[in-house]
Design an enzyme around this catalytic site. Structure first.
Site, PDB file in Angstrom:
ATOM      1  N   GLU A 158       0.812  -1.231   0.000  1.00  0.00           N
ATOM      2  CA  GLU A 158       0.000   0.000   0.000  1.00  0.00           C
ATOM      3  C   GLU A 158       0.844   1.279   0.000  1.00  0.00           C
ATOM      4  OE1 GLU A 158      -2.950  -0.458   3.112  1.00  0.00           O
ATOM      5  OE2 GLU A 158      -3.505  -2.438   2.371  1.00  0.00           O
ATOM      6  N   GLU A 264      -5.966 -10.596  -1.886  1.00  0.00           N
ATOM      7  CA  GLU A 264      -6.805 -10.439  -0.688  1.00  0.00           C
ATOM      8  C   GLU A 264      -8.294 -10.346  -1.059  1.00  0.00           C
ATOM      9  OE1 GLU A 264      -5.452  -7.255   1.844  1.00  0.00           O
ATOM     10  OE2 GLU A 264      -3.342  -7.640   1.428  1.00  0.00           O
TER      11      GLU A 264
END
Ligand code: G3I
Length: 361
Positions: A158, A264
């Site tokens: 991220e 994910e």
């Protein structure tokens, strides 16, 4: 992590509507599916944590259906790095042992993440070389410890701003400069000469501009000569995804030729964030059918990749009740059903959709 709060919608709803949602759980249509890992032509992963391993149903369902495991939190700094700077591998070793004992591939998640700001690093924030030394030491220690036991690492997680505009400011960038990510890949490769090393992020499907920023960072890391060797798209999406958006993201990310990890996946069935205040009263069966469509699209696009680019297809939790979207602070009204198996471990239409996509149906 996605910070778009779904609570905003549910708390805005009139109490009467909420009461309507609290009615008896709507039955889901019965679905049959074979053990998933036996029918998909790529590693099928699931996020898990050691607190779940005491549940025999959990272990049986996981090991029958999945061939890979991502530690949901126990190989992160928050589990390993103590405030005094000591390393505590109890949790990370336990989850690595579980994977080894059950013949599961282990995907390391994650070495460097803006969201992890442990006291041991914050204490040396701005210290210059001591910070750089500690950064290298952490990566060498953790990636070195699991060398030969992990099949790959999320080295940096991220790094792009949630809205997709540019790279995040964070403890690592402030101390090491904009090339902290490339540096992390170099340290990880120094520790583990073989593991594929991933850059991982979310909303790469929802926000094309974020995908562009992500790919620009990936290309900069590659151009620097740092050993970036895989791209992870978290794929935290919802039933409100525009048809084709997930497929477009997977194809676009694969354009660099690197292995791709759908890392994910979950598909929330709760209200679209945009429909503020209007609770989604669509019948459950219809929402689960939408969910199956999104899973089918993701799995079909992933299956269509060349084999060398199909690193793994990972869902972020085993049963709906195991999902981070059912636990504080993201639980909302506790009714989400984002995964492939329901609270009782029964396959959902989304599980059937994965099987059909892998078979080209
Ligand atoms: O269960 C333990 C408890 O025993 C212990 O005493 C306590 C000490 O803090 O921690 C508890 O574990 C919590 C764990 O979730 C299980 O509930 C951790 O505090 C908590 O930090 C952890 O949150 C995880 C979060 O990342 C932060 O690591 C979530 O499970 C996990 O789903 C979430 O996953 C992230 C990905 O890594 C990156 N992408 C977004 C995704 C969702 O936010």
């Amino acid at each position: 992590m996605p910070t778009q709060s779904r609570r905003r919608i549910l708390t805005a709803a009139p109490a009467l509507l909420l009461a309507a949602c609290k009615g008896p759980a709507q039955a889901q249509p019965p679905v049959s599916a074979p053990p998933l890992k036996q029918v998909v032509p790529f590693p099928l992963g699931v996020a898990a944590m050691t607190g779940q391993f005491g549940d025999p149903q959990f272990v049986d369902l996981l090991t029958r259906n999945f061939s890979q495991l991502t530690p949901e939190w126990e190989m992160k700094m928050e589990a390993i790095l103590r405030d005094d700077g000591a390393f505590d591998y109890a949790r990370s070793d336990a989850i690595a042992a579980f994977a080894a004992d059950h013949g599961l591939r282990l995907h390391g998640h994650t070495l460097i993440w803006y969201a992890q700001k442990p006291a041991a690093f914050e204490r040396i924030d701005g210290a210059g070389q001591p910070f750089a030394d500690a950064y290298r030491n952490y990566i060498l220690a953790v990636a070195g410890r699991y060398r030969g036991r992990v099949v790959g690492w999320d080295v940096v997680n991220e790094a792009i701003n949630e809205d997709g505009e540019g790279e995040r400011d964070c403890l690592w960038r402030r101390n090491l400069g904009p090339d902290y990510a490339a540096l992390a890949f170099r340290h990880a490769r120094e520790a583990d000469p073989d593991a594929p090393l991933f850059l991982n992020d979310y909303f790469l499907d929802t926000l094309p501009n974020k995908r562009r920023s992500f790919l620009r960072l990936a290309e900069r890391i590659l151009k620097s000569g740092a050993p970036l060797t895989g791209l992870g798209s978290q794929t935290h999406v919802s039933i409100h995804m525009a048809p084709g958006a997930v497929r477009a993201a997977i194809k676009d990310l694969a354009s660099l030729g690197l292995p791709i990890h759908v890392s994910e996946l979950d598909v929330s069935i709760r209200n679209a964030d945009g429909a503020r205040g209007a609770l989604d009263m669509t019948p459950l069966a219809e929402r689960l059918a939408h969910q199956a469509r999104v899973v089918h699209e993701a799995a079909d696009a992933f299956t269509a990749l060349p084999a060398h680019q199909r690193y793994a297809f990972t869902v972020w939790g085993l049963r709906d009740k195991d999902s981070w979207l059912r636990h504080p602070p993201n639980a909302g009204d506790g009714t989400d059903r984002p995964l492939l198996f329901d609270d009782d471990g029964r396959p959902k239409p989304a599980a059937r959709a994965l099987v059909d996509a892998a078979a080209g149906r």
